[in-house]
Design a protein around this motif. Sequence first.
Motif, PDB file in Angstrom:
ATOM      1  N   UNK A  22       0.854  -1.184   0.000  1.00 61.87           N
ATOM      2  CA  UNK A  22       0.000   0.000   0.000  1.00 61.87           C
ATOM      3  C   UNK A  22       0.892   1.237   0.000  1.00 61.87           C
ATOM      4  N   UNK A  23       0.507   2.210  -0.791  1.00 62.65           N
ATOM      5  CA  UNK A  23       1.230   3.482  -0.841  1.00 62.65           C
ATOM      6  C   UNK A  23       0.224   4.614  -0.719  1.00 62.65           C
ATOM      7  N   UNK A  24       0.731   5.815  -0.607  1.00 66.63           N
ATOM      8  CA  UNK A  24      -0.104   6.992  -0.784  1.00 66.63           C
ATOM      9  C   UNK A  24       0.087   7.449  -2.216  1.00 66.63           C
ATOM     10  N   UNK A  25      -1.007   7.512  -2.951  1.00 66.47           N
ATOM     11  CA  UNK A  25      -1.019   8.087  -4.294  1.00 66.47           C
ATOM     12  C   UNK A  25      -1.425   9.542  -4.118  1.00 66.47           C
ATOM     13  N   UNK A  26      -0.555  10.447  -4.536  1.00 63.51           N
ATOM     14  CA  UNK A  26      -0.807  11.877  -4.383  1.00 63.51           C
ATOM     15  C   UNK A  26      -1.100  12.479  -5.745  1.00 63.51           C
ATOM     16  N   UNK A  27      -2.256  13.126  -5.850  1.00 62.12           N
ATOM     17  CA  UNK A  27      -2.637  13.843  -7.058  1.00 62.12           C
ATOM     18  C   UNK A  27      -2.652  15.327  -6.734  1.00 62.12           C
ATOM     19  N   UNK A  28      -2.733  16.136  -7.792  1.00 62.83           N
ATOM     20  CA  UNK A  28      -2.700  17.589  -7.619  1.00 62.83           C
ATOM     21  C   UNK A  28      -3.999  18.193  -8.143  1.00 62.83           C
ATOM     22  N   UNK A  29      -4.622  19.044  -7.331  1.00 62.99           N
ATOM     23  CA  UNK A  29      -5.871  19.678  -7.730  1.00 62.99           C
ATOM     24  C   UNK A  29      -5.664  21.106  -8.195  1.00 62.99           C
ATOM     25  N   UNK A  30      -4.576  21.707  -7.810  1.00 65.21           N
ATOM     26  CA  UNK A  30      -4.202  23.047  -8.247  1.00 65.21           C
ATOM     27  C   UNK A  30      -2.735  23.219  -7.873  1.00 65.21           C
ATOM     28  N   UNK A  31      -2.109  24.261  -8.327  1.00 61.86           N
ATOM     29  CA  UNK A  31      -0.699  24.421  -7.948  1.00 61.86           C
ATOM     30  C   UNK A  31      -0.506  24.348  -6.431  1.00 61.86           C
ATOM     31  N   UNK A  32       0.404  23.512  -6.026  1.00 65.32           N
ATOM     32  CA  UNK A  32       0.814  23.353  -4.629  1.00 65.32           C
ATOM     33  C   UNK A  32      -0.248  22.730  -3.732  1.00 65.32           C
ATOM     34  N   UNK A  33      -1.298  22.146  -4.283  1.00 66.41           N
ATOM     35  CA  UNK A  33      -2.309  21.455  -3.486  1.00 66.41           C
ATOM     36  C   UNK A  33      -2.260  19.983  -3.851  1.00 66.41           C
ATOM     37  N   UNK A  34      -2.028  19.166  -2.868  1.00 66.07           N
ATOM     38  CA  UNK A  34      -1.882  17.734  -3.076  1.00 66.07           C
ATOM     39  C   UNK A  34      -2.980  17.005  -2.314  1.00 66.07           C
ATOM     40  N   UNK A  35      -3.565  15.984  -2.937  1.00 66.43           N
ATOM     41  CA  UNK A  35      -4.512  15.110  -2.259  1.00 66.43           C
ATOM     42  C   UNK A  35      -3.939  13.703  -2.281  1.00 66.43           C
ATOM     43  N   UNK A  36      -3.952  13.045  -1.118  1.00 65.09           N
ATOM     44  CA  UNK A  36      -3.358  11.713  -1.004  1.00 65.09           C
ATOM     45  C   UNK A  36      -4.429  10.695  -0.634  1.00 65.09           C
ATOM     46  N   UNK A  37      -4.292   9.507  -1.185  1.00 63.34           N
ATOM     47  CA  UNK A  37      -5.204   8.406  -0.876  1.00 63.34           C
ATOM     48  C   UNK A  37      -4.417   7.102  -0.892  1.00 63.34           C
ATOM     49  N   UNK A  38      -4.756   6.156  -0.004  1.00 65.89           N
ATOM     50  CA  UNK A  38      -4.051   4.874  -0.002  1.00 65.89           C
ATOM     51  C   UNK A  38      -4.468   4.026  -1.200  1.00 65.89           C
ATOM     52  N   UNK A  39      -3.483   3.379  -1.796  1.00 70.34           N
ATOM     53  CA  UNK A  39      -3.722   2.510  -2.948  1.00 70.34           C
ATOM     54  C   UNK A  39      -2.837   1.266  -2.803  1.00 70.34           C
TER      55      UNK A  39
END
Length: 162
Positions: A22-39
């Motif tokens: 399991x890792x944290x997958x981090x996506x970006x919603x705008x500059x410098x904003x990261x959202x993380x979710x376990x995958x």
Amino acid sequence: MIKHLSDQEAIEKMQAIANRQVCFLCTYTMPYRQEARPMTTLEVDAEGNFLFFVKNDEDGTQQIRQRKEVDLLYNNGSSYLAVHGEATIYRDQSKIDKFYNPIANVWFDGKDDPSLMILEVKPTDAHYWTTAEGKIVTLYKMAKATLAGEEVNIGVTGDLNI
């Protein structure tokens, strides 16, 4: 100690740390904003690409379609891995058939669920840290070195170049 790895050695290091973890997958919603979710990682393939199952209609997949840049963050107990890469989402029934198991039914309606997609992350750069002798021995060495005011080799770190 620093030890950079390239090509097949780098892929093998990523496989050793990340396969079925399991890792944290981090996506970006705008500059410098990261959202993380376990995958859960299905596989790090022979070319060094990371594969996951995703739902086609979730926020994370929409974020990836808007900005393909992602980060993967792993800790498997004695090793750490940070991967920066470019993500693509697609449907490949042969890969779904290969990796699908009953646990996936928690998120999907079987392997023919039309929302079931493959997320593939192609690394652009990666870095790893591995403790030399496991977590408990490493903590002991750190405490001993702190009390004695000495430096200690507690592991290996380096870039992974594919």
